[in-house]
Write a protein that holds these residues in place. Structure first.
Motif, PDB file in Angstrom:
ATOM      1  N   UNK A 134      -9.516  -1.101   3.910  1.00 32.96           N
ATOM      2  CA  UNK A 134      -9.584   0.355   4.007  1.00 32.96           C
ATOM      3  C   UNK A 134      -9.473   0.718   5.483  1.00 32.96           C
ATOM      4  N   UNK A 135      -8.323   1.273   5.835  1.00 31.74           N
ATOM      5  CA  UNK A 135      -8.044   1.577   7.231  1.00 31.74           C
ATOM      6  C   UNK A 135      -8.661   2.932   7.607  1.00 31.74           C
ATOM      7  N   UNK A 136      -8.944   3.108   8.879  1.00 30.68           N
ATOM      8  CA  UNK A 136      -9.481   4.364   9.413  1.00 30.68           C
ATOM      9  C   UNK A 136     -10.802   4.758   8.746  1.00 30.68           C
ATOM     10  N   UNK A 169       0.822  -1.203   0.000  1.00 27.44           N
ATOM     11  CA  UNK A 169       0.000   0.000   0.000  1.00 27.44           C
ATOM     12  C   UNK A 169       0.851   1.246   0.000  1.00 27.44           C
ATOM     13  N   UNK A 170       0.207   2.396  -0.295  1.00 30.18           N
ATOM     14  CA  UNK A 170       0.953   3.656  -0.290  1.00 30.18           C
ATOM     15  C   UNK A 170       1.382   4.024   1.128  1.00 30.18           C
ATOM     16  N   UNK A 171       2.279   5.002   1.253  1.00 34.16           N
ATOM     17  CA  UNK A 171       2.750   5.419   2.570  1.00 34.16           C
ATOM     18  C   UNK A 171       1.660   6.117   3.372  1.00 34.16           C
ATOM     19  N   UNK A 172       1.740   5.980   4.695  1.00 33.04           N
ATOM     20  CA  UNK A 172       0.850   6.741   5.567  1.00 33.04           C
ATOM     21  C   UNK A 172      -0.559   6.190   5.714  1.00 33.04           C
ATOM     22  N   UNK A 173      -0.788   4.946   5.310  1.00 34.45           N
ATOM     23  CA  UNK A 173      -2.147   4.404   5.432  1.00 34.45           C
ATOM     24  C   UNK A 173      -2.290   3.476   6.634  1.00 34.45           C
ATOM     25  N   UNK A 174      -1.204   3.271   7.365  1.00 30.66           N
ATOM     26  CA  UNK A 174      -1.278   2.388   8.531  1.00 30.66           C
ATOM     27  C   UNK A 174      -0.995   0.935   8.188  1.00 30.66           C
ATOM     28  N   UNK A 175      -0.175   0.738   7.159  1.00 30.42           N
ATOM     29  CA  UNK A 175       0.182  -0.620   6.728  1.00 30.42           C
ATOM     30  C   UNK A 175       0.834  -1.415   7.853  1.00 30.42           C
ATOM     31  N   UNK A 201      -3.532  -2.335   1.422  1.00 28.03           N
ATOM     32  CA  UNK A 201      -4.033  -1.495   2.511  1.00 28.03           C
ATOM     33  C   UNK A 201      -4.128  -0.050   2.013  1.00 28.03           C
ATOM     34  N   UNK A 202      -5.213   0.626   2.369  1.00 30.92           N
ATOM     35  CA  UNK A 202      -5.382   2.013   1.955  1.00 30.92           C
ATOM     36  C   UNK A 202      -6.223   2.744   3.008  1.00 30.92           C
ATOM     37  N   UNK A 257     -10.928  -6.934  -7.720  1.00 24.67           N
ATOM     38  CA  UNK A 257     -10.812  -8.137  -8.528  1.00 24.67           C
ATOM     39  C   UNK A 257     -11.772  -9.207  -8.009  1.00 24.67           C
ATOM     40  N   UNK A 258     -12.148 -10.135  -8.882  1.00 27.99           N
ATOM     41  CA  UNK A 258     -13.083 -11.163  -8.441  1.00 27.99           C
ATOM     42  C   UNK A 258     -12.390 -12.020  -7.391  1.00 27.99           C
ATOM     43  N   UNK A 259     -13.135 -12.400  -6.381  1.00 31.81           N
ATOM     44  CA  UNK A 259     -12.577 -13.249  -5.335  1.00 31.81           C
ATOM     45  C   UNK A 259     -11.868 -12.482  -4.230  1.00 31.81           C
ATOM     46  N   UNK A 260     -11.748 -11.166  -4.376  1.00 29.35           N
ATOM     47  CA  UNK A 260     -11.107 -10.388  -3.308  1.00 29.35           C
ATOM     48  C   UNK A 260     -12.171  -9.778  -2.418  1.00 29.35           C
ATOM     49  N   UNK A 261     -11.855  -9.613  -1.148  1.00 33.41           N
ATOM     50  CA  UNK A 261     -12.827  -9.032  -0.216  1.00 33.41           C
ATOM     51  C   UNK A 261     -12.440  -7.602   0.099  1.00 33.41           C
ATOM     52  N   UNK A 262     -13.455  -6.779   0.189  1.00 34.01           N
ATOM     53  CA  UNK A 262     -13.241  -5.385   0.587  1.00 34.01           C
ATOM     54  C   UNK A 262     -13.584  -5.269   2.071  1.00 34.01           C
ATOM     55  N   UNK A 263     -12.591  -4.895   2.872  1.00 30.83           N
ATOM     56  CA  UNK A 263     -12.783  -4.850   4.313  1.00 30.83           C
ATOM     57  C   UNK A 263     -12.539  -3.451   4.855  1.00 30.83           C
ATOM     58  N   UNK A 264     -13.251  -3.135   5.931  1.00 28.47           N
ATOM     59  CA  UNK A 264     -13.052  -1.844   6.580  1.00 28.47           C
ATOM     60  C   UNK A 264     -12.447  -2.055   7.953  1.00 28.47           C
TER      61      UNK A 264
END
Lengths: 294, 369
Positions: free
Chosen positions: B286-288, B17-23, B256-257, B338-345
């Motif tokens: 998706x963090x925060x 993930x990009x910087x600063x997202x809480x990876x 992570x984003x 993408x198919x088969x991937x889960x979107x989580x918060x």
């Protein structure tokens, strides 16, 4: 606040660095012609101003505001073209994989040439009485970028690059020409990084920090006593407490930045469902009445 | 309740993930989640915040895995509990690179020449790309330990997903380049070699470049590439092993984003470039993310002073606008999944996590978007 010609806006990722750079450029452009130099590949600051610069030419946002996209790769290319003026050869070389490998092994070179470009831009800005606002990389990468000048002096003890490196070092250390503006939010990690960045810039690299902008601060809407009276409405009380906590965090962040010897300015959280040109203008107005008047 | 994403089902979880997202925080939380399921877990962090270091007991030098005392988290029922273990380490790119050189160099003299080479020193410094490669090296080392069930890998902040995943290939290409190796050979020898005219031109220009810039690069580059002679095989094997590990069934790539629109756009680019190389993100976290908002009707019906009611309504409207902004970002992300991937918060927290308990809570609070 007295400002140098070139303002280098950096901060932890996610603190709204590009938004602040765009708003600052717009605010400054109301005083003097201003150029926003976007170092981000994604050109977020330029996009927020409604501009889409391509190549190496500035594009117009208003009579007094222009935007240019800068990249390390493009600076390397133009450097090669400068020292190898025969186009047929320089073009060939730029396309050669061999050359790509060699420069890949010296990543500092491209970064350094970008710094030299900024030095030249500062000279032009002084002549033409303009400001240059840079949407710089996030603080970690920004520190690496700025440190490259002294690194180049080490690897090139003589020759053109060494001479350029001396010029770049002098430019970065000259507070009339160059200063950093650090963006943060009231959150702990962002604030920590802002303080660390300021320390590294001032104490280790001798680079001026013009100030810190605490982005996305909220106003105090509630009194303590009002919330105490809210026995029911638990969820509403929590949301009100969230706002109060964010207000307190903003004040604490400003105080801590000031204690560390930095001028700290709040930039309000815009409670809007989208961020675009209008929102940047609203932030520019906030900067004009706040930062630029002090 | 079944967790939204169960890291214990995998052998390797790579957080990109990009910087600063809480990876780093998410990586640590996933590692703790694995441990509490009874797995033996290693988590490798790259640039942890001080409090997280404390939570993981990573003060001082921690370039080798260190046991984290399992205080404040509940471990799954026996017999699994016996196996449960959490080790953490902090990547030190320079040290890892030097260790590799020491391992592969044919002789002590060759190693010392290499460590003193200017190009090598630049390569192994804090410069972009090398950290990526070194993380990969360390990963292979950790993966060879059969006593470990799960490795969670935090990666250096990247502008692009492939910066990290592609690092071994990029280094190999540099080493494998015949043209680079021949850069310093006398011109007569070059004509006998089968270098193309472009490489010849590049060589001519590079020497001109050397003279003007004062860099004296040619000699160093050649010495560097020559120094790798005899080591190339080792590197090629490692690169292949790393690639296989990343594509293995037991590996989950997690992007992570945060909900901010710029970050969401970056996450979309990550997902797309992963797909292009045949790698599939198993989950996007998706963090925060903002929590649920209070009910407007409840407020309207409440018997409270009207001035306070107006303020509460304004407060609600303000945060509702931010929530709307977040919802738009999430919609944009959803269309790129993408198919088969889960979107989580992962819901936003009042404060930074500072204990294993805090990290466990983050893992437990992951929910499907």
């Amino acid at each position: 606040m007295t400002l140098p010609r070139v303002l280098f806006v950096t901060g932890k990722g996610g603190t709204g660095k590009s938004t602040v750079a765009a708003a600052l450029a717009e605010a400054l452009s109301h005083r003097r012609p201003t150029l926003l130099a976007d170092l981000d590949r994604r050109l977020s600051a330029a996009t927020l101003l409604g501009a889409s610069p391509q190549g190496d030419a500035p594009v117009r946002v208003s009579d007094s505001l222009h935007v240019i996209a800068l990249s390390q790769r493009a600076e390397l290319n133009s450097f090669i073209r400068r020292i190898v003026p025969v186009a047929a050869i320089s073009e060939r070389m730029l396309r050669s994989r061999t050359f790509g490998y060699v420069t890949a092994a010296l990543p500092g070179l491209e970064a350094f040439l970008l710094l030299d470009r900024l030095r030249i831009m500062a000279g032009d800005a002084a002549l033409e009485d303009r400001y240059v606002v840079i949407d710089a990389p996030a603080s970690g990468s920004a520190l690496e970028l700025l440190a490259v000048a002294s690194g180049v002096k080490e690897i090139a003890p003589a020759g053109t690059l060494n001479r350029l490196a001396n010029g770049v070092e002098a430019f970065l250390a000259d507070r009339d020409r160059f200063a950093a503006i650090i963006t943060t939010t009231p959150e702990e990690l962002a604030l920590r990084e802002a303080l660390d960045t300021a320390r590294a810039l001032r104490d280790q690299m001798g680079i001026a920090v013009a100030g810190a902008i605490v982005n996305r601060t909220v106003d105090a809407l509630f009194e303590e006593s009002e919330l105490a009276a809210l026995a029911g409405l638990r969820a509403h009380r929590q949301l009100a407490q969230k706002r109060t906590a964010q207000r307190i965090a903003a004040l604490a962040a400003c105080a801590e930045l000031e204690r560390a010897g930095m001028a700290a300015f709040e930039l309000p959280m815009l409670f809007r469902a989208a961020m675009g040109v209008r929102e940047v203008s609203a932030l520019a107005r906030a900067l004009e009445s706040g930062v630029l008047n002090r | 309740m079944k967790p939204a994403f169960d890291p214990a089902r995998f052998k390797l979880v790579v957080c990109l993930g990009p910087g600063g997202v809480g990876k780093t925080t998410i990586s640590a939380a996933l590692a703790v989640a694995g441990t509490s399921k009874g797995s033996a877990v290693d988590v490798m962090t790259v640039d942890p915040a001080p409090r997280l270091l404390d939570a993981l007991g990573l003060g001082g030098d921690a370039s080798e895995p260190r046991d984290v005392p399992l205080h404040g988290i509940r471990i799954a029922h026996p017999p699994h509990a016996k196996r449960a273990r959490l080790r953490a380490l902090k990547l030190d790119p320079k040290q890892t690179f030097d260790a590799i050189m020491t391992r592969y160099a044919p002789s002590a003299a060759a190693r010392d020449t290499m460590l003193g080479n200017r190009i090598y020193r630049n390569l192994s410094g804090a410069l972009a790309g090398v950290g990526d490669y070194m993380a990969m090296e360390k990963l292979l080392e950790l993966a060879s330990n059969t006593a470990t069930d799960l490795i969670v890998l935090d990666t250096p902040p990247a502008a692009e997903a492939l910066d990290f995943l592609d690092a071994p290939r990029r280094l190999l290409e540099l080493l494998n380049s015949r043209a680079v190796a021949l850069l310093g050979t006398p011109i007569v020898g070059l004509f006998r070699s089968r270098l193309g005219i472009v490489d010849l031109a590049a060589r001519a220009v590079l020497s001109a470049f050397d003279r003007v810039t004062g860099l004296n690069l040619l000699g160093d580059v050649q010495a560097f590439v020559r120094g790798f002679e005899g080591m190339y095989e080792g590197f090629a094997e490692r690169a292949k092993a790393a690639d296989e590990l990343l594509r293995a069934d037991g590996t989950a790539i997690v992007v992570v984003t945060t909900p901010e629109s710029g970050r969401i756009e970056q996450a979309r680019e990550f997902i797309e470039s992963l797909e292009r190389t045949g790698l599939h993100a198993r989950a996007v976290i998706v963090n925060r993310a903002m929590g649920p908002l209070p009910d407007a009707k409840e407020l309207a019906a409440a018997k409270i002073p009207s001035a306070l009611k107006r303020k509460l309504a304004r407060n609600l409207a303000d945060y509702a606008a931010l929530k709307e902004r977040e919802a738009r970002s999430l919609d944009a992300l959803r269309s790129a999944m993408p198919s088969g991937a889960r979107l989580l918060l992962s819901p936003e927290l009042d404060r930074e996590p500072r204990s294993l308990g805090d990290l466990a809570k983050i893992g437990a609070n992951l929910r499907t978007a």
